[in-house]
Design a protein around this motif. Structure first.
Motif, PDB file in Angstrom:
ATOM      1  N   ALA A 100      82.336  27.464  44.014  1.00 21.93           N
ATOM      2  CA  ALA A 100      81.514  27.998  44.964  1.00 21.93           C
ATOM      3  C   ALA A 100      82.608  28.911  45.252  1.00 21.93           C
ATOM      4  CB  ALA A 100      80.694  27.408  46.399  1.00 21.93           C
ATOM      5  N   SER A 101      82.817  30.505  45.577  1.00 17.63           N
ATOM      6  CA  SER A 101      83.232  31.603  45.985  1.00 17.63           C
ATOM      7  C   SER A 101      82.533  31.891  47.263  1.00 17.63           C
ATOM      8  CB  SER A 101      83.853  32.893  44.976  1.00 17.63           C
ATOM      9  OG  SER A 101      82.367  32.836  44.382  1.00 17.63           O
ATOM     10  N   PHE A 102      83.465  32.895  48.099  1.00 16.37           N
ATOM     11  CA  PHE A 102      82.350  33.601  49.066  1.00 16.37           C
ATOM     12  C   PHE A 102      82.766  35.439  49.113  1.00 16.37           C
ATOM     13  CE2 PHE A 102      82.291  28.682  49.056  1.00 16.37           C
ATOM     14  CZ  PHE A 102      80.448  28.728  49.596  1.00 16.37           C
ATOM     15  N   PRO A 103      82.363  36.175  48.878  1.00 18.00           N
ATOM     16  CA  PRO A 103      83.176  37.289  48.861  1.00 18.00           C
ATOM     17  C   PRO A 103      82.529  37.878  50.594  1.00 18.00           C
ATOM     18  CG  PRO A 103      82.100  37.411  46.874  1.00 18.00           C
ATOM     19  CD  PRO A 103      81.898  36.184  47.901  1.00 18.00           C
ATOM     20  N   LEU A 104      83.238  38.004  50.869  1.00 20.68           N
ATOM     21  CA  LEU A 104      82.718  39.155  52.882  1.00 20.68           C
ATOM     22  C   LEU A 104      83.206  40.359  52.462  1.00 20.68           C
ATOM     23  CD1 LEU A 104      83.837  37.700  55.940  1.00 20.68           C
ATOM     24  CD2 LEU A 104      84.968  39.372  55.237  1.00 20.68           C
ATOM     25  N   LEU A 105      82.728  40.981  53.125  1.00 22.13           N
ATOM     26  CA  LEU A 105      82.797  41.853  53.539  1.00 22.13           C
ATOM     27  C   LEU A 105      82.496  42.644  54.737  1.00 22.13           C
ATOM     28  CD1 LEU A 105      80.720  43.824  49.554  1.00 22.13           C
ATOM     29  CD2 LEU A 105      83.320  43.478  50.320  1.00 22.13           C
ATOM     30  N   LEU A 106      82.824  43.546  55.162  1.00 21.05           N
ATOM     31  CA  LEU A 106      82.838  44.183  56.231  1.00 21.05           C
ATOM     32  C   LEU A 106      81.211  45.252  56.283  1.00 21.05           C
ATOM     33  CD1 LEU A 106      84.337  44.895  58.915  1.00 21.05           C
ATOM     34  CD2 LEU A 106      84.750  46.971  58.410  1.00 21.05           C
ATOM     35  N   PHE A 107      80.839  44.826  57.615  1.00 19.62           N
ATOM     36  CA  PHE A 107      78.992  45.625  57.463  1.00 19.62           C
ATOM     37  C   PHE A 107      79.029  46.377  58.537  1.00 19.62           C
ATOM     38  CE2 PHE A 107      74.847  45.455  58.046  1.00 19.62           C
ATOM     39  CZ  PHE A 107      74.243  45.553  56.830  1.00 19.62           C
ATOM     40  N   SER A 108      79.035  47.833  58.052  1.00 21.78           N
ATOM     41  CA  SER A 108      79.093  48.383  59.030  1.00 21.78           C
ATOM     42  C   SER A 108      77.226  48.869  59.409  1.00 21.78           C
ATOM     43  CB  SER A 108      79.391  50.499  58.608  1.00 21.78           C
ATOM     44  OG  SER A 108      79.199  50.331  57.340  1.00 21.78           O
ATOM     45  N   ASP A 109      76.253  49.041  59.239  1.00 21.93           N
ATOM     46  CA  ASP A 109      75.212  49.598  59.661  1.00 21.93           C
ATOM     47  C   ASP A 109      74.869  48.364  60.353  1.00 21.93           C
ATOM     48  OD1 ASP A 109      75.301  50.301  57.045  1.00 21.93           O
ATOM     49  OD2 ASP A 109      73.948  49.929  56.167  1.00 21.93           O
ATOM     50  N   SER A 110      74.076  49.100  61.220  1.00 25.68           N
ATOM     51  CA  SER A 110      73.755  48.619  62.459  1.00 25.68           C
ATOM     52  C   SER A 110      72.138  47.970  62.268  1.00 25.68           C
ATOM     53  CB  SER A 110      73.094  49.460  63.441  1.00 25.68           C
ATOM     54  OG  SER A 110      72.411  49.505  63.752  1.00 25.68           O
ATOM     55  N   TRP A 111      72.257  46.304  62.726  1.00 28.45           N
ATOM     56  CA  TRP A 111      71.140  45.420  62.715  1.00 28.45           C
ATOM     57  C   TRP A 111      71.150  45.201  63.391  1.00 28.45           C
ATOM     58  CZ3 TRP A 111      72.252  40.454  62.103  1.00 28.45           C
ATOM     59  CH2 TRP A 111      73.779  40.163  62.836  1.00 28.45           C
ATOM     60  N   LEU A 112      69.752  43.614  63.499  1.00 34.05           N
ATOM     61  CA  LEU A 112      69.560  43.102  64.971  1.00 34.05           C
ATOM     62  C   LEU A 112      69.568  42.071  64.073  1.00 34.05           C
ATOM     63  CD1 LEU A 112      68.046  45.484  66.626  1.00 34.05           C
ATOM     64  CD2 LEU A 112      69.528  45.135  67.247  1.00 34.05           C
ATOM     65  N   GLU A 113      70.020  40.571  65.289  1.00 40.25           N
ATOM     66  CA  GLU A 113      69.539  39.820  64.495  1.00 40.25           C
ATOM     67  C   GLU A 113      67.974  39.173  64.259  1.00 40.25           C
ATOM     68  OE1 GLU A 113      71.367  36.246  65.963  1.00 40.25           O
ATOM     69  OE2 GLU A 113      69.636  36.760  67.514  1.00 40.25           O
ATOM     70  N   GLN A 114      66.597  39.550  65.215  1.00 37.85           N
ATOM     71  CA  GLN A 114      65.269  39.323  65.287  1.00 37.85           C
ATOM     72  C   GLN A 114      64.195  40.356  63.906  1.00 37.85           C
ATOM     73  OE1 GLN A 114      64.523  35.902  66.527  1.00 37.85           O
ATOM     74  NE2 GLN A 114      66.535  35.941  66.837  1.00 37.85           N
ATOM     75  N   THR A 115      65.619  41.041  63.812  1.00 32.41           N
ATOM     76  CA  THR A 115      64.682  42.508  62.702  1.00 32.41           C
ATOM     77  C   THR A 115      65.234  42.218  61.714  1.00 32.41           C
ATOM     78  OG1 THR A 115      65.660  43.942  63.865  1.00 32.41           O
ATOM     79  CG2 THR A 115      64.042  43.347  64.864  1.00 32.41           C
ATOM     80  N   ILE A 116      66.360  42.201  61.384  1.00 37.67           N
ATOM     81  CA  ILE A 116      66.700  42.467  59.464  1.00 37.67           C
ATOM     82  C   ILE A 116      66.281  41.697  58.108  1.00 37.67           C
ATOM     83  CG2 ILE A 116      69.231  39.925  59.967  1.00 37.67           C
ATOM     84  CD1 ILE A 116      70.610  42.667  58.481  1.00 37.67           C
ATOM     85  N   THR A 117      65.751  41.679  57.236  1.00 35.34           N
ATOM     86  CA  THR A 117      65.050  41.916  56.360  1.00 35.34           C
ATOM     87  C   THR A 117      65.989  41.595  54.970  1.00 35.34           C
ATOM     88  OG1 THR A 117      64.009  43.330  56.431  1.00 35.34           O
ATOM     89  CG2 THR A 117      63.113  41.330  57.344  1.00 35.34           C
ATOM     90  N   TYR A 118      65.327  41.561  54.297  1.00 38.68           N
ATOM     91  CA  TYR A 118      65.743  42.090  52.568  1.00 38.68           C
ATOM     92  C   TYR A 118      65.366  43.048  52.036  1.00 38.68           C
ATOM     93  CZ  TYR A 118      67.103  42.776  47.844  1.00 38.68           C
ATOM     94  OH  TYR A 118      67.326  43.031  46.227  1.00 38.68           O
ATOM     95  N   ASN A 119      64.499  43.724  52.883  1.00 39.32           N
ATOM     96  CA  ASN A 119      63.851  44.897  52.847  1.00 39.32           C
ATOM     97  C   ASN A 119      64.887  46.152  52.992  1.00 39.32           C
ATOM     98  OD1 ASN A 119      62.479  44.779  50.595  1.00 39.32           O
ATOM     99  ND2 ASN A 119      60.264  44.318  51.208  1.00 39.32           N
ATOM    100  N   ASN A 120      65.024  45.808  54.427  1.00 35.64           N
ATOM    101  CA  ASN A 120      65.584  46.764  55.445  1.00 35.64           C
ATOM    102  C   ASN A 120      67.069  46.962  55.765  1.00 35.64           C
ATOM    103  OD1 ASN A 120      66.121  44.976  57.342  1.00 35.64           O
ATOM    104  ND2 ASN A 120      63.670  45.109  58.603  1.00 35.64           N
ATOM    105  N   SER A 121      67.404  45.712  54.769  1.00 30.67           N
ATOM    106  CA  SER A 121      68.976  45.508  54.838  1.00 30.67           C
ATOM    107  C   SER A 121      69.548  46.138  53.606  1.00 30.67           C
ATOM    108  CB  SER A 121      69.672  44.432  55.131  1.00 30.67           C
ATOM    109  OG  SER A 121      68.854  43.541  53.945  1.00 30.67           O
ATOM    110  N   SER A 122      70.815  47.096  53.188  1.00 32.73           N
ATOM    111  CA  SER A 122      71.723  47.185  52.141  1.00 32.73           C
ATOM    112  C   SER A 122      72.647  46.151  51.928  1.00 32.73           C
ATOM    113  CB  SER A 122      71.869  48.811  53.102  1.00 32.73           C
ATOM    114  OG  SER A 122      72.338  49.331  53.731  1.00 32.73           O
ATOM    115  N   ALA A 123      73.546  45.778  50.651  1.00 31.49           N
ATOM    116  CA  ALA A 123      74.149  45.197  49.956  1.00 31.49           C
ATOM    117  C   ALA A 123      75.438  46.096  51.163  1.00 31.49           C
ATOM    118  CB  ALA A 123      74.236  45.055  49.238  1.00 31.49           C
ATOM    119  N   ALA A 124      76.856  45.780  51.527  1.00 35.73           N
ATOM    120  CA  ALA A 124      77.686  46.293  51.995  1.00 35.73           C
ATOM    121  C   ALA A 124      78.442  46.481  50.160  1.00 35.73           C
ATOM    122  CB  ALA A 124      78.729  45.022  52.894  1.00 35.73           C
ATOM    123  N   THR A 125      79.431  47.621  50.430  1.00 31.75           N
ATOM    124  CA  THR A 125      80.573  48.063  49.420  1.00 31.75           C
ATOM    125  C   THR A 125      81.674  47.980  49.860  1.00 31.75           C
ATOM    126  OG1 THR A 125      80.472  50.167  50.346  1.00 31.75           O
ATOM    127  CG2 THR A 125      78.261  48.837  48.292  1.00 31.75           C
ATOM    128  N   GLY A 126      82.709  47.693  49.309  1.00 26.99           N
ATOM    129  CA  GLY A 126      84.399  48.052  49.143  1.00 26.99           C
ATOM    130  C   GLY A 126      84.974  46.300  48.330  1.00 26.99           C
TER     131      GLY A 126
END
Length: 195
Positions: A100-126
């Protein structure tokens, strides 16, 4: 909603330590019938590559290309100066595949724990930070953990910091901040030369 906890150990004017608990965490699922599903209340955070069957709170579920998100309130920390180390720790619920490998990225988008889904999120870059797999004994039991050195990512930031974690491996579950066991929740260890 679980209250965040943190404590500081200081010996002015020497080094200072701060242990932060996650203020938000969740994961997203790319599977067609789960793209609008929110997992903010789950006791597990899932990362997966491809389509995998995973045991969640209420039974088995197919998770496709799962990405997890975790956030910490750093407003009371001295991140703008004197930060010497920042280590994020996640506790696996079960075993971690040997490859297993687990790449981590800083996520700069605004998000909320109770509303984030695949469709309303974007993958981080960097440039990703690789996680290191090891183990830790908690209450007499050995737990596998993944740690990330995020010092270069969080230095100079303030208020809140969020991370996105994925995997190129099969599937791994981690304990979320909703875990009944305090010691298994995600945490961020900060060290300062002076604070």
């Amino acid at each position: 909603t679980l209250a965040a906890w943190h404590y500081a150990v200081e010996s002015p004017p020497g080094p200072s330590l701060s242990l932060l608990a996650a203020t938000q965490d969740s994961f997203v699922n790319q599977r067609n019938n789960r793209r609008n599903t929110n997992y903010g209340s789950s006791v597990y955070l899932v990362v997966s590559s491809g389509n995998r069957q995973v045991q969640l709170d209420n039974g088995n579920e197919q998770v496709q290309n799962g990405r997890l998100y975790v956030s910490f309130d750093t407003s009371t920390s001295c991140l703008t100066t004197n930060l010497t180390s920042a280590i994020l720790t996640l506790y696996a619920a079960g075993s971690i595949p040997s490859s297993a490998s687990f790449p981590l990225l800083l996520f700069s988008d605004s998000w909320l724990e109770q509303t984030i889904t695949y469709n309303n999120s974007s993958a981080a870059t960097g440039t990703p930070v690789a996680g290191t797999v090891s183990s830790e004994t908690i209450d007499g039991s050995v737990a596998q953990i993944v740690q990330f050195d995020v010092t270069q990512l969080v230095g100079g930031l303030s208020d809140e910091v969020s991370f996105e974690i994925s995997t190129a491996s099969s599937a791994t579950r981690f304990h979320s901040r909703e875990s009944a066991t305090l010691e298994l929740r995600p945490k961020l260890n900060l060290s300062f030369s002076q604070c």
